[in-house]
Motif scaffolding. Structure first.
Motif, mmCIF file in Angstrom:
data_model
loop_
_atom_site.group_PDB
_atom_site.id
_atom_site.type_symbol
_atom_site.label_atom_id
_atom_site.label_comp_id
_atom_site.label_asym_id
_atom_site.label_seq_id
_atom_site.Cartn_x
_atom_site.Cartn_y
_atom_site.Cartn_z
ATOM 1 N N ASN A 1 -10.076 -18.568 1.915
ATOM 2 C CA ASN A 1 -10.196 -19.294 0.645
ATOM 3 C C ASN A 1 -11.607 -19.071 0.106
ATOM 4 O O ASN A 1 -12.588 -19.515 0.707
ATOM 5 C CB ASN A 1 -9.931 -20.786 0.867
ATOM 6 N N PRO A 2 -11.759 -18.392 -1.047
ATOM 7 C CA PRO A 2 -13.112 -18.117 -1.564
ATOM 8 C C PRO A 2 -13.862 -19.363 -1.992
ATOM 9 O O PRO A 2 -15.068 -19.316 -2.181
ATOM 10 C CB PRO A 2 -12.848 -17.191 -2.757
ATOM 11 N N LEU A 3 -13.153 -20.496 -2.152
ATOM 12 C CA LEU A 3 -13.812 -21.736 -2.555
ATOM 13 C C LEU A 3 -14.398 -22.491 -1.375
ATOM 14 O O LEU A 3 -15.114 -23.478 -1.573
ATOM 15 C CB LEU A 3 -12.826 -22.632 -3.302
ATOM 16 N N GLU A 4 -14.071 -22.066 -0.152
ATOM 17 C CA GLU A 4 -14.595 -22.725 1.047
ATOM 18 C C GLU A 4 -15.788 -21.927 1.570
ATOM 19 O O GLU A 4 -15.627 -20.791 2.039
ATOM 20 C CB GLU A 4 -13.511 -22.818 2.128
ATOM 21 N N PRO A 5 -17.009 -22.476 1.510
ATOM 22 C CA PRO A 5 -18.190 -21.712 1.962
ATOM 23 C C PRO A 5 -18.138 -21.347 3.440
ATOM 24 O O PRO A 5 -18.587 -20.268 3.823
ATOM 25 C CB PRO A 5 -19.364 -22.649 1.649
ATOM 26 N N ASP A 6 -17.601 -22.231 4.278
ATOM 27 C CA ASP A 6 -17.581 -21.928 5.709
ATOM 28 C C ASP A 6 -16.649 -20.755 6.014
ATOM 29 O O ASP A 6 -16.957 -19.908 6.864
ATOM 30 C CB ASP A 6 -17.161 -23.173 6.505
ATOM 31 N N GLN A 7 -15.522 -20.642 5.303
ATOM 32 C CA GLN A 7 -14.598 -19.537 5.539
ATOM 33 C C GLN A 7 -15.197 -18.206 5.081
ATOM 34 O O GLN A 7 -15.089 -17.194 5.787
ATOM 35 C CB GLN A 7 -13.280 -19.796 4.814
ATOM 36 N N THR A 8 -15.839 -18.197 3.916
ATOM 37 C CA THR A 8 -16.442 -16.951 3.431
ATOM 38 C C THR A 8 -17.612 -16.514 4.314
ATOM 39 O O THR A 8 -17.777 -15.319 4.588
ATOM 40 C CB THR A 8 -16.919 -17.141 1.984
ATOM 41 N N THR A 9 -18.422 -17.465 4.772
ATOM 42 C CA THR A 9 -19.545 -17.116 5.660
ATOM 43 C C THR A 9 -19.032 -16.563 6.980
ATOM 44 O O THR A 9 -19.560 -15.571 7.518
ATOM 45 C CB THR A 9 -20.417 -18.357 5.904
ATOM 46 N N ARG A 10 -17.981 -17.185 7.523
ATOM 47 C CA ARG A 10 -17.409 -16.710 8.778
ATOM 48 C C ARG A 10 -16.835 -15.303 8.635
ATOM 49 O O ARG A 10 -16.980 -14.442 9.512
ATOM 50 C CB ARG A 10 -16.329 -17.686 9.244
ATOM 51 N N PHE A 11 -16.198 -15.042 7.488
ATOM 52 C CA PHE A 11 -15.618 -13.723 7.262
ATOM 53 C C PHE A 11 -16.710 -12.665 7.113
ATOM 54 O O PHE A 11 -16.582 -11.539 7.611
ATOM 55 C CB PHE A 11 -14.731 -13.752 6.016
ATOM 56 N N ARG A 12 -17.827 -12.990 6.425
ATOM 57 C CA ARG A 12 -18.923 -12.030 6.287
ATOM 58 C C ARG A 12 -19.538 -11.685 7.650
ATOM 59 O O ARG A 12 -19.815 -10.513 7.939
ATOM 60 C CB ARG A 12 -19.997 -12.613 5.362
ATOM 61 N N LYS A 13 -19.772 -12.709 8.468
ATOM 62 C CA LYS A 13 -20.362 -12.441 9.794
ATOM 63 C C LYS A 13 -19.426 -11.581 10.641
ATOM 64 O O LYS A 13 -19.875 -10.688 11.368
ATOM 65 C CB LYS A 13 -20.651 -13.773 10.490
ATOM 66 N N LYS A 14 -18.131 -11.845 10.561
ATOM 67 C CA LYS A 14 -17.174 -11.055 11.323
ATOM 68 C C LYS A 14 -17.159 -9.607 10.856
ATOM 69 O O LYS A 14 -17.089 -8.666 11.659
ATOM 70 C CB LYS A 14 -15.783 -11.672 11.177
ATOM 71 N N THR A 15 -17.260 -9.377 9.553
ATOM 72 C CA THR A 15 -17.253 -8.018 9.010
ATOM 73 C C THR A 15 -18.522 -7.268 9.383
ATOM 74 O O THR A 15 -18.484 -6.073 9.698
ATOM 75 C CB THR A 15 -17.094 -8.072 7.484
ATOM 76 N N GLU A 16 -19.663 -7.935 9.360
ATOM 77 C CA GLU A 16 -20.927 -7.268 9.684
ATOM 78 C C GLU A 16 -21.007 -6.849 11.139
ATOM 79 O O GLU A 16 -21.774 -5.945 11.485
ATOM 80 C CB GLU A 16 -22.091 -8.198 9.340
ATOM 81 N N LYS A 17 -20.235 -7.478 12.012
ATOM 82 C CA LYS A 17 -20.261 -7.124 13.429
ATOM 83 C C LYS A 17 -19.332 -5.957 13.769
ATOM 84 O O LYS A 17 -19.348 -5.470 14.898
ATOM 85 C CB LYS A 17 -19.866 -8.350 14.263
ATOM 86 N N GLU A 18 -18.525 -5.514 12.833
ATOM 87 C CA GLU A 18 -17.624 -4.404 13.104
ATOM 88 C C GLU A 18 -18.399 -3.097 13.253
ATOM 89 O O GLU A 18 -19.477 -2.926 12.689
ATOM 90 C CB GLU A 18 -16.591 -4.287 11.979
ATOM 91 N N ASP A 19 -17.793 -2.126 14.000
ATOM 92 C CA ASP A 19 -18.491 -0.877 14.307
ATOM 93 C C ASP A 19 -18.689 -0.008 13.066
ATOM 94 O O ASP A 19 -19.730 0.622 12.898
ATOM 95 C CB ASP A 19 -17.705 -0.100 15.367
ATOM 96 N N GLY A 20 -17.699 0.059 12.219
ATOM 97 C CA GLY A 20 -17.789 0.942 11.065
ATOM 98 C C GLY A 20 -18.528 0.358 9.874
ATOM 99 O O GLY A 20 -18.604 1.011 8.826
ATOM 100 N N TYR A 21 -19.052 -0.856 10.020
ATOM 101 C CA TYR A 21 -19.721 -1.495 8.892
ATOM 102 C C TYR A 21 -20.999 -0.747 8.504
ATOM 103 O O TYR A 21 -21.242 -0.495 7.321
ATOM 104 C CB TYR A 21 -20.044 -2.945 9.236
ATOM 105 N N GLY A 22 -21.799 -0.342 9.491
ATOM 106 C CA GLY A 22 -23.053 0.361 9.200
ATOM 107 C C GLY A 22 -22.808 1.710 8.561
ATOM 108 O O GLY A 22 -23.476 2.090 7.592
ATOM 109 N N ARG A 23 -21.847 2.470 9.091
ATOM 110 C CA ARG A 23 -21.555 3.789 8.518
ATOM 111 C C ARG A 23 -21.027 3.661 7.092
ATOM 112 O O ARG A 23 -21.359 4.463 6.210
ATOM 113 C CB ARG A 23 -20.532 4.515 9.390
#
Length: 597
Positions: free
Chosen positions: A86-108
């Protein structure tokens, strides 16, 4: 697939054929220069010119690479977030960003994207594409008068005249409107004759875009803000039902009649939750029920609107409307049939803790209730012939109100864009636009939408330009307001906030003065020994009259003179032949029976 075409031409069309042979060099002419001819010409700087000795032809053939197009669809409503976030929930969007940044292909992926936009960034640094070349030129701005115009009219295709009771805009853009149709007049004809409601496309007023076929006429209908295909409806028989436009016109889920309301479900609202499946409903049977679409057979929770906080259904107030602000998920408000406005808290353990402040409201049923979109402590209500604006900091009186109208008001809503504007509908078919910063005694703009009573309205929340109004005979009218009614000024929000704060302080001062007067009057009215006022009470009353309202003081003096005149006439009627002692005793008795005001 490569495509080519060869252009051909006959040899005879190219002219005479040229034959080349080898032979020795020979001089055909030898002309010596004549120096005398030089005087006939003016020398100039050398000029180099290129010439072509053969004719140019435009016939040629090319073979280009074919450009292939591809159509792809994406639900890009709020930044392309996944469906479960839900883009209106700050905790959900923050959790999703942190999860995406930890993925292997994120840096490439970031590095590859950075290389592709490096050229664009360099261009942006070299050229300011947003430079304003005319910022020092003052344009002649003409302040036009507010106006509105009718865009479309949507009529009920059925011959039976039914009232358009409730309107809901689709959350996915401003293209579709859901309208519930039901006849709620007392002792009206049977509601089982025709019970369909519709979803209209604003571009097609001739035919409904979708039919809703409930088990009982719909009193209200609401789009799910998280799923544009799902709707919830409150029925005339008290049941609630769920519609899914992808699965047909009939309801996919409905509550059991024995676990539903006993009166029509006048209001249903979706709750702010992670799953997006929870909603609650209210009815004049005195109950507020919470539901979950995953288990619609029975309500999740129940609240009995007994303001005495005893949980007795026979003392409950009937609910006519609900107010729920997603930014305050634990609180909601109920407008009752008896005119009271109840502020509730869902986190309470029992009904007594859930019911909070009770506002006096109106003399008749509360037909509309909504919090301000920017200042959530302020809300408006509609009942009888006035619109009242309340503050949660005050419970005894409102901070602003409109003067009584000649025709009863039926609905109202704040403008989602401008904080100082709200809209109202009346029984004479008029849509009024109020701007409390401009004037408060009368509406800024009045539009005669139809010649029949208007019962509901709903403003499109994206840009606030379109207003949909439903009438008694089932006519839905779409009105577009002018730019100055949906464009907020730079300082408007601050001015509205200052006005609300000022009116709240004024109401607090008046409430404190009224409370002090009542306390002083209560102390002064307490009788002492032998029915006479004590010296302290007399001083309290005298000080109250000195500091009180002049009108109230004049009224007390008037009644005091009347009482003295009555006693004088009674003494005269009894006669003057009685002794002074007897007359004194009678005067003392009268003084005890008729104390001076």
């Amino acid at each position: 697939m490569d495509m080519q075409y060869v252009y051909t031409k006959k040899r005879s069309e190219f002219g005479r054929q040229v034959y080349f042979t080898d032979r020795a060099v020979e001089i055909t002419a030898d002309i010596q220069p004549n120096p005398e001819l030089l005087h006939d010409y003016i020398p100039r700087n050398p000029v180099d010119t290129g010439t072509q000795n053969v004719r140019e032809f435009s016939e040629h053939w090319v073979n280009t690479v074919r450009f292939e197009t591809e159509h792809r669809g994406v639900n890009h409503v709020e930044g392309g977030w996944p469906k479960d976030v839900n883009p209106l929930e700050p905790d959900q969007t923050t959790r999703f960003r942190k999860k995406t940044e930890k993925e292997d292909g994120y840096g490439r992926a970031v590095v590859s994207l950075g290389q592709s936009i490096a050229h664009t960034i360099k261009q942006n640094n070299a050229i300011d594409i947003y430079e304003n070349y005319f910022q020092n030129i003052e344009a002649d701005v003409v302040e036009e008068a507010p106006f509105a115009k009718t865009i479309n009219i949507y009529r009920d295709p059925h011959s039976t005249r039914r009232t358009a009771n409730h309107i809901s805009w689709n959350a996915d853009g401003a293209r579709k409107i859901a309208v519930s149709y039901c006849n709620l007049e007392f002792q009206s004809a049977s509601n089982d004759a025709y019970i369909d409601s519709y979803i209209w496309d604003i571009e097609n007023p001739t035919k409904p875009d979708f039919y809703l076929k409930p088990i009982s006429p719909l009193v209200c209908v609401e789009f799910n803000p998280k799923d544009a295909h799902q709707l919830v409806g409150g029925c005339y028989n008290g049941q609630v039902c769920i519609f899914d436009t992808r699965k047909g016109s009939t309801a996919v889920e409905q509550s059991l009649i024995e676990n539903s309301h006993r009166d029509p479900a006048y209001k249903t609202i979706w709750l702010q939750s992670k799953s997006g499946t929870e909603f609650f409903s209210a009815s004049t049977d005195g109950k507020v029920l919470w539901w979950d679409t995953k288990k619609l057979s029975e309500p999740v929770d129940t609240l009995i609107l007994d303001i005495e906080k005893k949980g007795r259904l026979e003392n409950a107030l009937g609910a006519m409307t609900l107010e729920y602000e997603p930014t305050i998920p634990t609180k909601f408000m109920v407008g009752t049939e008896q005119g009271r406005i109840i502020s509730c808290n869902r986190k309470g353990k029992n009904d007594a803790e859930k019911i909070g402040t009770v506002f006096p409201g109106h003399w008749g049923p509360v037909y509309a209730l909504q919090r301000h979109p920017y200042f959530t402590k302020t809300f408006l209500s509609v009942g009888d012939w006035t619109v009242r604006i309340w503050s949660e900091e005050l419970r005894d009186d409102c901070i602003m109100w409109t003067k009584p109208s000649m025709h009863a008001l039926t609905d109202a809503q704040w403008s989602p864009i401008r904080g100082s504007i709200f809209y109202t509908t009346k029984m004479d078919g008029t849509l009024d636009v109020w701007d409390i910063l401009f004037k408060q005694n009368e509406p800024t703009l009045s539009i005669q939408v139809v010649d029949e009573p208007l019962h509901c309205l709903r403003v499109q929340e994206t840009h606030g330009r379109l207003v949909a109004c439903g009438s008694q005979n089932g006519t839905l009218t779409l009105v577009e307001v002018s730019d100055n009614l949906c464009t907020q000024g730079k300082s408007e929000k601050g001015l509205v906030s200052g006005m609300f704060d000022r009116e709240t302080r004024r109401a607090k001062v008046l409430e404190a003065r009224g409370r002090a007067k009542r306390d002083a009057r209560g102390k002064a009215g307490a009788p002492g020994e032998k029915g006479e006022k004590t010296t302290t009470e007399g001083q309290a009353e005298e000080s109250e009259l000195k500091e009180g309202d002049p009108i109230e003081k004049a009224e007390k003096d008037f009644w005091k003179i009347i009482e003295e005149e009555k006693r004088r006439r009674e003494r005269k009627a009894l006669g003057d032949d009685k002794g002074a002692g007897e007359g004194g005793a009678m005067a003392q008795a009268e003084q005890a029976v008729h104390p001076t005001a």
